[in-house]
Design an enzyme around this catalytic site. Structure first.
Site, PDB file in Angstrom:
ATOM      1  N   ASP A 192    -105.042   9.149 -49.130  1.00 20.71           N
ATOM      2  CA  ASP A 192    -104.783   7.763 -48.754  1.00 20.71           C
ATOM      3  C   ASP A 192    -103.356   7.624 -48.217  1.00 20.71           C
ATOM      4  O   ASP A 192    -102.623   8.611 -48.105  1.00 20.71           O
ATOM      5  CB  ASP A 192    -105.047   6.867 -49.969  1.00 20.71           C
ATOM      6  CG  ASP A 192    -104.050   7.100 -51.105  1.00 20.71           C
ATOM      7  OD1 ASP A 192    -102.971   7.690 -50.889  1.00 20.71           O
ATOM      8  OD2 ASP A 192    -104.346   6.664 -52.228  1.00 20.71           O
ATOM      9  N   PRO A 211    -130.011  10.177 -62.345  1.00 20.88           N
ATOM     10  CA  PRO A 211    -128.928   9.275 -61.935  1.00 20.88           C
ATOM     11  C   PRO A 211    -127.851   9.111 -63.004  1.00 20.88           C
ATOM     12  O   PRO A 211    -128.122   9.173 -64.199  1.00 20.88           O
ATOM     13  CB  PRO A 211    -129.652   7.953 -61.688  1.00 20.88           C
ATOM     14  CG  PRO A 211    -130.900   8.036 -62.493  1.00 20.88           C
ATOM     15  CD  PRO A 211    -131.295   9.487 -62.493  1.00 20.88           C
TER      16      PRO A 211
END
Lengths: 136, 136, 136, 136
Positions: free
Chosen positions: A16, A58
Site C-alpha cells: 500500500d 468455507p
C-alpha cells in the site's frame, strides 16, 4: 498435526502507499496456505471435495495479529498447520515469518460442508480418513 | 460512539469460483470503512495525519465472522463504528448487512503511530480532539 | 451507442507504494463498468445470460493508456460505452476522468459465448434484441 | 534481448465465479514479471532506481490477449522479455503458458522517469548501462 510451509516474495502490488503489505493480502496468502495444506494431506482441493463428496470448507471465523511489517521485495515463509479438529469443523494456524522474525499470526476456522438431502448445504461430519491425515 | 454506513454493490471480481465474496475482500472493505469513518469524524485520512502530526494508524489485530455469503450483484451495507478507545489505540466494529441479514461481523484494532525523537515510529497517545470526535 | 457512467472513490488498498492506483485495479473497474453497462441495457448480467441462453462474454483483448495518475481519496468517474458491435463480439471503451482530466482510457473486446450442441463452449451470434439495446 | 521466466500456481482467490483467472490478475502477474526482469538485469527494483537516480518506470500503455483460460490449481509459466528499447521508454512482452499452450500474451510500455530540476517528475533518457543489460 499436519503442517506445510510456503515461500513468497512480496510483490509491488501487495503493498500500500505506506510501502507495506496491505493487510487483506495476508488473508489471501493464508487461504492459499490452506489449499496447499490439503495438498500436503494428499489431495489437491478439487480432488479432496470429490473424494469425500463435500461441497466446500468455507471459513466461518478468521483473525490475525500483525507484529511486524512486510515490505516490497521481502522473502517470507508461511507455515500453515492444523490447530484444532472438531466434529464438523477444523482450524488452521498460519505463521508468517521473515528470517527469524514472526510478522503475522493468523487463524482460520472452517466448516466441512456437504449437500443435504433437500438440496441445501449444511455442515457435515469430517471424514475419518481426512482427520487421520490432518493429525499427521 | 461515532459510526458511518457505506453501500457497496458486490462485483464479479470480488467473488471466487464458489460464486461468493472471497473473504480477504471483506477486509479491504473494512479498511475503507475505517477511512470513511475518519472522514465522518471530520478529516479525510491524509488531513487527519497531518493535523495531528501522526504517521499512521496501522491495524495490529483484526478478526471477522462470516455468517451468510454475499454474491455477485448483491447490494450490501457496511456500518463501521468506534467500539473501544484506548490511550494509544482504538477499535472499530464493522457490520456488513444485506437487507435485514447480518452477513459479516468484523473488528479491527489500530494503533495511533507517530515519529519518535530518534526518527523511528512508535505508538503515541490519541489526541483529545480526535477522541472527542470518536465519542460522537 | 449505449453508455453508462459510474463514480468511484479511490481507496487506500487500490494504491501502490508510489501512492497511485496500481494499474491492474483499473481493469477491475472496467470489468465492473461493463457489468453496469449490461444493467443499463436492461439486464443485470445473470439475467442477461439467462434471457439469451448465453454462457458468458469473456474478454479476448484488452488495452489501456495511462495518462495521469489517480491517488488515494480521488473521486473519479468511469464512462463505459459500446464502441463496436460485431457479429459475435463487441467492444467497450472505458474513459476514466478526474474532474476535466482524462486519466485512463481502456478498451475491451468481448465474445458472446454459448454452449455448443457437443457440450463445449464457443462463440455465438449476438442476439438482435441485445444489439438494438447496445445501439442505444 | 533480456528475458526471465517465472512459475506460478493459480490460486483460488485469483479466479472468478466462472472458475477462471479474473483478467486483472494477469496484469498483476505481468507487473511482477517486470520486477523480476529488473532483478535478472542485475538490480532489484529499489536498487535499480537508486543506482540510476530514477523515480520510477510507470506503465503508460498496456494490452493483453486472452487465448485460453487458466483455472484454479493450474501451474503456469510467465516469460517476460524486453521487446523494444526507446530513448526514454521500453517495452516488455509477457507470454503466459500452460504446458505447451499459450494462454495470455501481454505487452507493457514503461517510461523511465526522474525528478526534474524544478522538483516535478518527467521522462528521462534510459541509462546506457541499463540499455546494455536489457539487450542481454
Amino acid at each position: 498435526m499436519l503442517s506445510n510451509t510456503l515461500s513468497r516474495r512480496v510483490e509491488w502490488g501487495d503493498c500500500d502507499p505506506a510501502g507495506i503489505v496491505f493487510n487483506p493480502q495476508f488473508f489471501r496468502w493464508f487461504d492459499h496456505g490452506t489449499t496447499m495444506l490439503y495438498e500436503a494431506a494428499g489431495w489437491p482441493k478439487p480432488q479432496l471435495l470429490e473424494r469425500f463428496g463435500a461441497a466446500g470448507c468455507p471459513v466461518v471465523d478468521t483473525r490475525a495479529s500483525f507484529r511486524a511489517p512486510c515490505r516490497f521485495g521481502d522473502d517470507v515463509q508461511i507455515t500453515s498447520e492444523i490447530a484444532e479438529i472438531g466434529t464438523r469443523s477444523f482450524s488452521i494456524r498460519h505463521t508468517l515469518t521473515k528470517g527469524d522474525e514472526v510478522c503475522v499470526e493468523g487463524y482460520e476456522t472452517r466448516v466441512w460442508t456437504a449437500e443435504k438431502p433437500d438440496g441445501g448445504l449444511g455442515s457435515a461430519p469430517l471424514p475419518d480418513e481426512l482427520v487421520e491425515r490432518f493429525r499427521g
